[in-house]
Design a protein around this motif. Structure first.
Motif, PDB file in Angstrom:
ATOM      1  N   HIS A 174      43.660 -17.353 -13.714  1.00  0.00           N
ATOM      2  CA  HIS A 174      42.565 -16.406 -14.065  1.00  0.00           C
ATOM      3  C   HIS A 174      43.046 -15.737 -15.660  1.00  0.00           C
ATOM      4  O   HIS A 174      44.035 -15.870 -15.955  1.00  0.00           O
ATOM      5  N   GLY A 175      41.917 -15.315 -16.109  1.00  0.00           N
ATOM      6  CA  GLY A 175      41.904 -14.956 -17.362  1.00  0.00           C
ATOM      7  C   GLY A 175      41.387 -15.972 -18.357  1.00  0.00           C
ATOM      8  O   GLY A 175      41.027 -17.155 -17.887  1.00  0.00           O
ATOM      9  N   ALA A 176      41.485 -15.660 -19.574  1.00  0.00           N
ATOM     10  CA  ALA A 176      40.857 -16.543 -20.632  1.00  0.00           C
ATOM     11  C   ALA A 176      42.134 -17.122 -21.535  1.00  0.00           C
ATOM     12  O   ALA A 176      42.941 -16.156 -21.891  1.00  0.00           O
ATOM     13  N   ASP A 177      42.253 -18.230 -21.831  1.00  0.00           N
ATOM     14  CA  ASP A 177      43.369 -18.798 -22.416  1.00  0.00           C
ATOM     15  C   ASP A 177      43.266 -20.062 -23.327  1.00  0.00           C
ATOM     16  O   ASP A 177      42.739 -20.974 -22.843  1.00  0.00           O
ATOM     17  N   LYS A 178      43.327 -19.953 -24.701  1.00  0.00           N
ATOM     18  CA  LYS A 178      42.996 -21.094 -25.309  1.00  0.00           C
ATOM     19  C   LYS A 178      43.581 -22.095 -25.229  1.00  0.00           C
ATOM     20  O   LYS A 178      43.343 -23.233 -25.868  1.00  0.00           O
TER      21      LYS A 178
ATOM     22  N   ARG B  47      44.754 -23.555 -22.512  1.00  0.00           N
ATOM     23  CA  ARG B  47      44.758 -23.867 -21.159  1.00  0.00           C
ATOM     24  C   ARG B  47      44.612 -25.216 -21.062  1.00  0.00           C
ATOM     25  O   ARG B  47      43.745 -26.082 -21.618  1.00  0.00           O
TER      26      ARG B  47
END
Lengths: 611, 611
Positions: free
Chosen positions: A152-156, A158
């Motif tokens: 979960h969360g936003a991660d460049k 990923r």
């Protein structure tokens, strides 16, 4: 196998849990004080402590107070055990208190099974099983520790699961090396591969076949497992409730293929290892492989042979194989009966494969003759299930709370030294139950035995891995003459006959050598060299001083799942039960080495016999 | 969802098991005497009896003594129920006694859940769930009834498992016809196919994709399940203990493929149905299909649509799609962010897919704008897990003995009529817990709602199947402006812009219509005809008289898993939970018809709305 030990019946006023807890408290106090004599004094005169990796970083059984003293003197300080406690209330039956226990060591957490008997008015340990199930700091990501999957969360940065899997597959063997290379991707290699993946040990399983499961698919078409489903589960993912009792070979093949994928086992199909060399200097193996025909060098730190405890076909050197004009093959290459309808087939051998092949041939209107060269032990599958396995591995056992995992530990807790004494009565019961059957079989001229000491099938399996048939129907064909039976040794072949030592001539369009398999040691000689194979020594067997299992007594199966005389070389295999159960201890030993945990091996096995 | 009902607290001196048994005894006596008033009198003034196939051959809930009287008057004689007994000791909490029960009918065996409250000094039923789990004489071959696999003995007609499987595959659709044809091989079709195989109903699942699981694999690459593993198990074969909480889409795809093989689901990939016609005369469907491009006619007796409760992409009719020069697609065809790095993307919509796509685009350095057309309900995944699902579907629930199967029945036992009243407090708790989050989101201009009556996500799902996002991280991107947010309606597209009704111009290289899916009814119109689709009526929803779910009250989800106004036509689908749970009742209804068991349907649903 039976789970109740025949110890003297004593009565106790005390609750068995309180008694077991008192014993554990005394034991722990002695260990904490590093007072080895006090700890050893808690064991009975006849006593057995079997340890699977938790104290000894080995698979070993010690006997009596002397053996226990030895074990503790060499392992106690390094193990630093503590926290011995009951996992559930203890039971008492026939004077024996049985207690499931938990404990810790400095490195990990363990589970065990303790049996207490009364001796000199005190409760003493008769059998004591200690097993490691996890390493501290390296708990498996499952149940409450399972991975989250979605991050979960936003991660460049990923990377998706698929991208990670693809990147891993692309780098493995080129820019990254497996820490463990497992040669052989049958049930053994796959189960170990699943455990290593789960433990985060970079590994690779290689196998010569095009698909996982081909090891089963390629065998004769009527083959079904001779062991029942409850005995056959793999780690982590159980067969569904509708799985057949005795799974057909193609169904088990498909299962292994799906399992490999589901458990994300790093697996290279169509890959053959051609040579392996250990470098003391780099602390690595150099393993040459051919993957889909392309040569490649792998540099694993640990090398595991999982090529099958009965892997290398044993074809006797019979004169005349060059002049024989028919079809001649080993049972492992037998295509099934279809091509042979109306022909004459001679099957050399009288164990499992021979019977299965003869039965299927007869069903397809083949004129089939079995040549029995030495005596064979036969038990009827139903009787084996009911009397031999039912208490531990059956629907009844599951209903009684004996899960497959518990059954594995109960079985592991019975010392090999005295295991035959529990087996003999079971086989006596089978002999009585199936009396008519054995009389008919012997009347037909079949040479039958119950093992050197009457201990039957499972001891034969552990001692020599051969010499028996679990009857699923073909024995009756021999008993009633539908499959012709001849006893004797093969002298030679002619263009169209098998000729026995006594001159008997058996016309044959086809000869099947159902003559078993060689030692796993042979794989080591082929891949590494004979000198290494000789230093490794014989694989399998207990040193029981019975046929094909020479003494001295080893206490455990030779070289299986434990450190060997060859550094960073391991042997893995056996039936589905062993592939499941012992892969845990082998995986933990490999994980500990991967993580740099100190693993001083107590009582490294000596070698008494070559291959 | 919560499992404790807020009923008046009463104290009872009696053991809850004795009380529940007494109620069951009275109920059974009344049923045995066919005394409907006496049976109805055992229910509270406010009471709900939900029956899944056991009494009604339908999925139906009746309310109050009047509804119960109706149900019993029409079903009692034919059902012939008996043997009501506790499956385990009853519990009492907050004045409500909860009891797991077993019972029989003439045709089968059932399981249920009973809640008793005190009314006028007596214990009366508040909720009563009855479910059929097996048909007598057609028990599933599992556990103690599992197949043997090996057929012991010698048999000249023996066919191996592989030969049987091959023969079946060759004849299916040519010399043999499936009794049931399932159109759509996602989780719904596969779960139903597994159950039908297990029940011995000749069936076939067809799907347009090349491989089972492609329904998931083909979606945007960052997709993970939004529901947790405990909620997602398929029948018979549970995910292993190391399965991720939120499985990545490719991993779930691979699982579905393996599952289909392991469970021996008859499954044709790369197969599209092109038309279906019912013949009253022959009592068969004529279904034209194309299998790997080759036309073929199938003649099943029963036709099941399992094409996805949100299957048909909904693309709004926007002027200018013909002049737009960029890339324009529906979310179901979105390839993931990789091709769009550095571009400007406008995503139309603000529900699950819109958020997931926007998040993944932002992670890949795309300039992304979300267009919100109407209000959306958002809950944070962690809060939903903890407050919404945790009592029933979690590691904690499993540890407390709430297996997935029990959780399914507990959830099924909560009447739809009052389900929102249990949901509202849970969502109030989430609003409080994540107060800051919602404030930030609204400050960013996002229009947020909690459902028409504040009952949150699951009610929105059951009522309309849309209008929400389970936040796994992308909502923060909207809240902090990383993903630009614009509110309004689309007016038209130009060559390189999305123009809103208020004149706002949004430059766009790419437009993604994350605009949801149409009704399953549309599939029926396409494959059969509009007249049949209209007679079938709207699919999904409860008749709650809330947005997109018009009244009147239906009591159950429209047309799902139960007989419809169209003879021999069934609708199946939903999330993994529903695919697992309701496939059992659908499979039993189909099996009963296959075996010629009388299946009088009580209270066949009327149609109040088309498509």
């Amino acid at each position: 196998m039976t789970e109740t030990l025949d110890a003297p019946v004593v009565t106790s006023e005390q609750d068995p849990s309180a008694t077991a807890t008192a014993w554990l408290d005394s034991f722990e106090a002695a260990l904490a004080a590093r007072d080895v004599p006090a700890a050893a004094a808690l064991f009975a005169t006849e006593s057995y402590w079997r340890d699977l990796v938790s104290f000894t970083w080995n698979i070993t059984t010690v006997e009596g107070r002397e053996g226990i003293t030895d074990l503790l003197q060499s392992t106690l300080a390094g193990t630093d055990p503590s926290g011995f406690t009951l996992e559930e209330p203890a039971d008492e039956a026939d004077g024996v208190i049985t207690a499931w226990i938990l404990f810790e060591t400095g490195a990990g957490r363990g589970r065990g099974l303790l049996r207490l008997v009364e001796e000199d008015g005190e409760r003493k340990a008769f059998t004591f099983l200690t097993t490691l199930y996890e390493l501290k700091g390296f708990e498996e990501p499952k149940n409450e520790h399972r991975p989250r999957g979605a991050e979960h969360g936003a991660d460049k940065q990923r990377q998706t699961w698929l991208e990670r899997r693809q990147a891993e597959a692309e780098s493995l063997g080129s820019t990254t090396q497996p820490y463990v290379l497992v040669i052989g991707g049958g049930q053994g290699g796959i189960a170990l591969g699943a455990r290593l993946r789960q433990l985060g040990v970079p590994s690779l399983v290689i196998d010569k076949h095009p698909r996982p499961g081909d090891q089963w698919r390629n065998r004769y078409k009527s083959l079904c497992l001779h062991d029942p489903v409850w005995y056959d589960h793999l780690p982590y993912l159980k067969f569904p409730d509708n799985w057949p009792v005795f799974a057909p070979k193609d169904k088990i093949g498909d299962w292994l293929e799906s399992y490999t994928k589901i458990m994300e086992v790093p697996y290279w199909s169509s890959t053959t290892a051609t040579s392996a060399t250990w470098s003391e200097e780099t602390g690595e193996w150099t393993v040459e492989v051919e993957r889909e025909g392309k040569p490649l060098t792998l540099r694993p730190t640990q090398l595991v042979f999982a090529t099958g405890m009965s892997g290398k076909p044993n074809v006797p050197d019979v004169p005349g194989t060059d002049v024989f004009e028919g079809d001649l093959h080993h049972s492992s290459a037998h295509p099934g009966p279809d091509p042979y309808r109306g022909k004459k087939v001679v099957v050399i051998g009288s164990n499992n494969s021979a019977f299965d092949i003869c039965g299927a041939l007869w069903e397809n209107d083949v004129d089939v003759t079995m040549v029995q060269r030495s005596s064979t032990h036969i038990v009827k599958s139903d009787s084996l299930m009911e009397i031999g396995l039912g208490d531990l591995y059956s629907e009844r056992a599951v209903a009684a709370g004996v899960t497959t995992e518990k059954a594995d530990l109960i079985f592991a807790s019975l010392p090999y030294r005295i295991l035959h004494t529990f087996q003999i009565p079971a086989y006596e019961a089978m002999a009585e139950k199936d009396k008519d059957f054995y009389e008919r079989l012997e009347a037909a001229g079949f040479e039958h035995d119950w093992g050197d000491d009457g201990s039957g099938l499972f001891m034969k399996y552990l001692r020599r891995g051969s010499g028996y048939y679990i009857d699923v129907g073909a024995a009756d064909l021999v008993a009633n003459g539908d499959v012709k039976l001849v006893r004797g040794q093969i002298d030679h072949l002619t263009a169209n006959e098998v000729v026995l030592a006594d001159g008997t001539e058996l016309p044959a369009d086809v000869v099947v050598f159902a003559t078993g398999y060689g030692s796993m040691n042979g794989w080591v000689a082929d891949l590494i060299d004979q000198e290494t194979a000789d230093r490794l020594g014989k694989v399998w067997g207990l040193g029981s001083d019975t046929t094909k299992d020479p003494g001295p007594w080893e206490g455990e199966q030779r070289n299986m799942w434990k450190p060997t005389q060859i550094e960073n070389l391991w042997m893995h295999g056996g039936n589905l039960h062993q592939s499941r159960h012992y892969s845990l201890y082998l995986a933990l030993q490999l994980k500990a080495r991967f993580e740099g945990i100190d693993t001083p091996v107590h009582a490294l096995q000596e070698v008494h016999h070559t291959g």
